[in-house]
Design a protein around this motif. Structure first.
Motif, PDB file in Angstrom:
ATOM      1  N   UNK A  64       0.850  -1.188   0.000  1.00 52.30           N
ATOM      2  CA  UNK A  64       0.000   0.000   0.000  1.00 52.30           C
ATOM      3  C   UNK A  64       0.889   1.242   0.000  1.00 52.30           C
ATOM      4  N   UNK A  65       0.407   2.280  -0.632  1.00 57.94           N
ATOM      5  CA  UNK A  65       1.189   3.515  -0.751  1.00 57.94           C
ATOM      6  C   UNK A  65       0.496   4.647  -0.009  1.00 57.94           C
ATOM      7  N   UNK A  66       1.245   5.332   0.851  1.00 59.45           N
ATOM      8  CA  UNK A  66       0.809   6.622   1.391  1.00 59.45           C
ATOM      9  C   UNK A  66       1.497   7.717   0.572  1.00 59.45           C
ATOM     10  N   UNK A  67       0.740   8.674   0.123  1.00 56.60           N
ATOM     11  CA  UNK A  67       1.336   9.736  -0.692  1.00 56.60           C
ATOM     12  C   UNK A  67       2.185  10.643   0.204  1.00 56.60           C
ATOM     13  N   UNK A  68       3.436  10.831  -0.147  1.00 63.79           N
ATOM     14  CA  UNK A  68       4.294  11.683   0.699  1.00 63.79           C
ATOM     15  C   UNK A  68       3.690  13.079   0.845  1.00 63.79           C
ATOM     16  N   UNK A  69       3.664  13.561   2.077  1.00 61.93           N
ATOM     17  CA  UNK A  69       2.987  14.840   2.347  1.00 61.93           C
ATOM     18  C   UNK A  69       3.960  15.998   2.448  1.00 61.93           C
ATOM     19  N   UNK A  70       5.211  15.705   2.749  1.00 64.27           N
ATOM     20  CA  UNK A  70       6.161  16.778   3.060  1.00 64.27           C
ATOM     21  C   UNK A  70       7.392  16.665   2.169  1.00 64.27           C
ATOM     22  N   UNK A  71       7.225  17.046   0.918  1.00 68.27           N
ATOM     23  CA  UNK A  71       8.331  17.036  -0.037  1.00 68.27           C
ATOM     24  C   UNK A  71       8.508  18.459  -0.558  1.00 68.27           C
ATOM     25  N   UNK A  72       9.544  19.162  -0.208  1.00 65.24           N
ATOM     26  CA  UNK A  72      10.590  18.742   0.727  1.00 65.24           C
ATOM     27  C   UNK A  72      10.108  18.841   2.169  1.00 65.24           C
ATOM     28  N   UNK A  73      10.935  18.331   3.080  1.00 66.13           N
ATOM     29  CA  UNK A  73      10.547  18.325   4.491  1.00 66.13           C
ATOM     30  C   UNK A  73      10.339  19.752   5.007  1.00 66.13           C
ATOM     31  N   UNK A  74      11.245  20.622   4.647  1.00 66.41           N
ATOM     32  CA  UNK A  74      11.169  22.006   5.130  1.00 66.41           C
ATOM     33  C   UNK A  74      11.266  22.955   3.926  1.00 66.41           C
ATOM     34  N   UNK A  75      10.149  23.390   3.411  1.00 65.85           N
ATOM     35  CA  UNK A  75      10.160  24.259   2.227  1.00 65.85           C
ATOM     36  C   UNK A  75      10.975  25.527   2.491  1.00 65.85           C
ATOM     37  N   UNK A  76      11.541  26.020   1.426  1.00 64.98           N
ATOM     38  CA  UNK A  76      12.395  27.216   1.477  1.00 64.98           C
ATOM     39  C   UNK A  76      13.777  26.952   2.091  1.00 64.98           C
ATOM     40  N   UNK A  77      13.915  25.951   2.896  1.00 61.14           N
ATOM     41  CA  UNK A  77      15.187  25.717   3.575  1.00 61.14           C
ATOM     42  C   UNK A  77      16.025  24.669   2.851  1.00 61.14           C
ATOM     43  N   UNK A  78      15.475  24.054   1.805  1.00 54.02           N
ATOM     44  CA  UNK A  78      16.231  23.058   1.056  1.00 54.02           C
ATOM     45  C   UNK A  78      15.566  22.914  -0.305  1.00 54.02           C
ATOM     46  N   UNK A  79      16.302  22.432  -1.261  1.00 51.87           N
ATOM     47  CA  UNK A  79      15.725  22.227  -2.580  1.00 51.87           C
ATOM     48  C   UNK A  79      15.848  20.754  -2.939  1.00 51.87           C
ATOM     49  N   UNK A  80      14.701  20.099  -2.995  1.00 53.69           N
ATOM     50  CA  UNK A  80      14.678  18.680  -3.355  1.00 53.69           C
ATOM     51  C   UNK A  80      14.380  18.551  -4.852  1.00 53.69           C
ATOM     52  N   UNK A  81      14.129  17.334  -5.293  1.00 58.78           N
ATOM     53  CA  UNK A  81      13.818  17.107  -6.702  1.00 58.78           C
ATOM     54  C   UNK A  81      12.376  17.428  -7.039  1.00 58.78           C
ATOM     55  N   UNK A  82      11.564  17.723  -6.004  1.00 61.29           N
ATOM     56  CA  UNK A  82      10.158  18.039  -6.242  1.00 61.29           C
ATOM     57  C   UNK A  82       9.657  18.883  -5.089  1.00 61.29           C
TER      58      UNK A  82
END
Lengths: 592, 592
Positions: free
Chosen positions: A140-158
């Motif tokens: 089962x899949x839970x849709x990730x809710x916090x991508x990135x974990x801390x907005x503005x403080x890091x740049x993830x791939x999405x």
């Protein structure tokens, strides 16, 4: 799982004995998780479902069951369910992961593909879903809710918004919103998380929580916002408070965090435990291979003093309820026929594992190999750091020669990931910072997702390595490249290693590569089987120990949280030092 | 109940202490139904929801709560929930019913408006829903699934198909499909019920079961079809089997069926009881008034040996889960603020009843009268029997004089409603059957719903009346007019009474009306308050006793199941005698 109406009619008629069932498993001791009783029974299966449980020794004739399996007095228990995990943490693909855990009796996991989502966004979520669509277990899949974990403080791939949820919400095995870990935003009712939760609820997703050390009014606020589960209870008090407040407490026994005993100690005095479940969160291939998966967590619960019947119930029925899976986690008419035969309720080693009515593993071996398949994402490269030049790794000072005061990220211990910010005066030569204390290291966090060309540099104390360079593309949660080093030469070699193997971890000492663990899938996962990966990971651990990481049980895990800006007090992302509580940047140089 | 996102933000901020709550109830002993613990606490309410539960004696300042209620060391428990009932059985309107039960602490009922649906169809369902839309309690509606109870064997005022469900499925308080009582059709996967259940599931309704005496493979088939609840367990064995098979068992304590002790005796040895709930099913106004409602059921459970904390849990949290109400049945952040203050957990007499955060009853009195409202349906007439002439009540024989052999519906006892079919030779004079045994009575069932002009005649033995006529428009489940009589004069007077009061019950002896209980709403319900109705019903009981019905605790209930063609072995509808098992007609005259 809803049946087509015609299949349902067949199930009903088979239950009633009007048409034969496919299988009868007889001569077993049924663990009834509803009542907590154990008694002799015969379990009838039609298609993927349990049709009937007979306790009256009804003769098993051909018109009742086409096949019969003699259970030899084994215990028959429901297939185990993992309430929360990240398959990426096993460093295996969903298919290889499946092959490794099924034999231990885990027939369902709830996985939050948060790691790959930070690299590949929705494509990563779709890959994790699709790659597990035909394996003999349920992911089962839970849709990730916090991508990135801390907005503005890091740049993830999405960068997920509530609108992104809508893109994947209709995938068949999507059931929840993954661990809502930005509890600060949630408890202050900020729009980003409110909209995310609201959207999820509108689509009948359950809301998975994540609230480490959250207590009192902040916990109440968090719960009011929607999350009703948490796998982050480390102390007895924390578990007790969360259960009292109506949360499902997923007691965790990961490869690194062993919380089951503390959780049980906090709640064992209660009359009722029906919102207590078990989970693995993060479990390595080697652990799965040699200790087990959910069966090992159940054993830990029993060792902590839990009644085996309750422990199994926590890992089956309770979890099914938590995730709103109506016909899962028990042996009764209409329930999905996921079940195990075990010789002992204390030492859950399944001799037989059934998934959806089919025998899929026997005596620790898969009955049928999982078909090899190749997916586009497994072939892609996610390490985009061509823009970095070797000289970029020197930490340049604002003066040419002399001394400067710098902020340093200091680890409090050699095993915990919590840090504090201290200030140290350092030498500058030729415009470059010089480290004169072997406990100080340079650290670079390099954006690798092709969104931006950005790297940050800092100084770390108490990380643990003595010499050389350690680099990793596994670097929670945005999974940029992190390198810890005392000389640029070693660091540069380590980075080149990661580029050439499409990501992973590399240890370099005196310009020699000690080992490189290739994780070409998103820079997070290997394409190898559990067995091969386990050997590879052992070599990597050995290399990390040679660099000086001798204190941690698993030295692979030291570097991977250095860039996680939710662990207090100071962490570092591709944007620089981050003050975790204030969500502000901290400059490298003091007062400049 | 989902909050609007702005209300949710206020709730979160109030929980966190950033804005004041509306109310703090302090100095109470909280019964935590999650953990089974009782401990001192202060409960904070914002709007309709619980915001926070404080156990640390936080000072209650104005910035935390606008009002404070001192609980004086009372126990604070969740509002009680009735898992299954028919409000029509109270013979009160939804509004009068609400007024009568709220003071006893029932804040939620799940009602199946099956009775009124048999008279007025979907209009009846809509009326029951709408008439309770602004009362200070929650009346959830399960859509009746079996109208009429036995198709083809009786003609009710409506004939529900799965398409009818769609007409009312979106009413705000519709949550389930009402007791699926046609278990024979369900267990044989017949289309009518399969489509009904399928439609309900597609609209996220839970499926309420009804499976009296159903066991073994038939029970498995029934459960596979969808129903996961049952309130019909009369014996310990029945309750045990159903709980083991994953059903919710709603232990019933109605005005007539007292099953709680038997149910508890059957399951008390089990380790877990989280699928055990409590319900009233059918409870009279007089009972409610003098004994209580769900609080009386909880008391019965405690008297049967159940731990009070478990008994309260059964009547709150368990039921909420059964009906998939996520934030009901407990005292925790985000839960609906329905709660009671009681002096004792054993003798649940609420001093304060809160519904959605508001104090609605105190010391057995409503805080505010429920506004009187008039609905169209309450003014309509549902007794359409103008086509019947007095002479139609004579039972005509196929011969003019002599003797004929007739089939007779014989009651097995003076209290149970089960019957058998016997054959008796009777005298015929002037073409009419003559009864020479005072234990024999004529019976007429007269269609009253304007669908058809049809009445049937028969002979009953052992009914219990000695003389006169008893007539009723309450006549489960199709609620045609039933008259039991030994002379046509009395019967005719009784029928005229029912016509003139738009339905109800009437007892006539020696051409004098002993009493008529007017039930003008659908011929099922009075428009009177519980107090007035109770007095009226007492007089009716007295009249019935005068006719000879002295054996039953409640003599009103004798006639109302005479035409219920699901109680074995022979019953009578407007179509004639019905063989309950075979679902075939039985002729009145043998071999003719």
């Amino acid at each position: 799982m809803e049946l087509h109406i015609e299949d349902k009619k067949s199930l009903i008629l088979a239950a009633y004995g009007k048409i034969p069932c496919d299988l009868a498993v007889t001569n077993i001791q049924l663990l009834n998780v509803f009542s907590g009783e154990v008694y002799p029974a015969t379990v009838y299966i039609k298609g993927k479902f349990i049709a009937h449980v007979d306790i009256h020794n009804e003769p098993i004739t051909k018109d009742k069951a086409l096949k019969v399996l003699d259970g030899n007095q084994s215990f028959l228990i429901p297939g185990l369910i993992d309430a929360h995990e990240h398959i990426e943490s096993s460093m295996m693909t969903p298919r290889n992961f499946a092959a490794s855990v099924i034999v231990h009796g885990t027939t369902t996991v709830v996985t939050d593909p948060h790691e790959i989502a930070n690299v590949y966004g929705l494509d990563g979520v779709r890959y994790m879903h699709d790659a597990a669509s035909d394996v003999p277990m349920r992911q089962f899949i839970d849709i990730p809710s916090c991508v990135p974990a801390v907005p503005q403080m890091e740049c993830a791939g999405a960068d997920f918004t509530f609108e992104d949820i809508l893109e994947v919400v209709d995938l068949p095995r999507v059931i929840g919103l993954g661990e809502v870990m930005d509890f600060v935003s949630v408890a202050s009712a900020q729009d980003r998380m409110m909209n995310m939760i609201d959207t999820a609820k509108q689509h009948d997703l359950y809301i998975q929580g994540h609230a480490p050390f959250v207590s009192g009014r902040m916990l109440s606020a968090y719960i009011c916002a929607g999350p009703k589960t948490c796998h982050e209870s480390r102390s007895s008090e924390e578990a007790k408070e969360k259960l009292r407040n109506g949360m499902y407490v997923d007691a965790r026994e990961s490869s690194i965090s062993k919380n089951v005993k503390a959780v049980w100690d906090g709640v064992k005095h209660m009359k009722f435990h029906d919102q207590l479940t078990l989970c693995t969160d993060d479990k390595e291939a080697d652990d799965i291979l040699h200790k087990g998966h959910m069966n090992d967590v159940v054993r830990s619960a029993i060792q902590a003093g839990m009644d085996p019947i309750l422990a199994i119930r926590c890992a089956t029925l309770h979890t099914a309820r938590e995730i709103h899976a109506e016909n899962l986690g028990a042996i009764a008419p209409g329930y999905i026929a996921d079940f195990l035969l075990v010789d002992s309720l204390e030492n859950i080693k399944p001799s037989h594992v059934f998934f959806e009515g089919e025998l899929v593993a026997k005596d620790g071996k898969l009955c049928k190999e999982i078909e090899k398949k190749v997916y586009d994402l497994e072939q892609q490269n996610s390490v985009h750091i061509d823009y970095v030049k070797k000289e970029d790794l020197y930490v340049k000072a604002p003066i040419h020669e002399g001394k400067v005061m710098v902020n340093v990220m200091k680890y409090k211990t050699l095993t915990l990931s919590s840090t504090e910010c201290i200030q140290i005066e350092l030498q500058v030569k030729n415009g470059h910072i010089i480290l004169d204390d072997p406990d100080l290291k340079f650290v670079a966090v390099i954006h690798r997702h092709n969104k931006i060309q950005r790297m940050s540099l800092g100084i770390v104390k108490g990380f643990g390595t003595v010499k050389g360079a350690l680099a990793s593309t596994v670097s929670h949660d945005s999974h940029n490249v992190t390198v810890v080093y005392d000389n640029v030469e070693d660091a540069w070699i380590a980075l080149q290693e990661l580029v050439s193997c499409k990501g992973g971890m590399s240890a370099v000492l005196d310009q020699k590569v000690l080992h490189t663990l290739a994780l070409p899938l998103a820079g997070l996962m290997s394409l190898k089987s559990a067995e091969a990966l386990s050997e590879d990971a052992k070599k990597m651990k050995e290399a990390n120990r040679k660099l000086g990481l001798t204190q941690m049980e698993n030295p692979l895990l030291r570097i991977v949280t250095l860039a996680l800006p939710v662990v207090p007090e100071i962490k570092m992302s591709d944007t620089g030092y981050v003050d975790v509580f204030k969500r502000e940047h901290i400059p490298l140089f003091v007062n400049i």
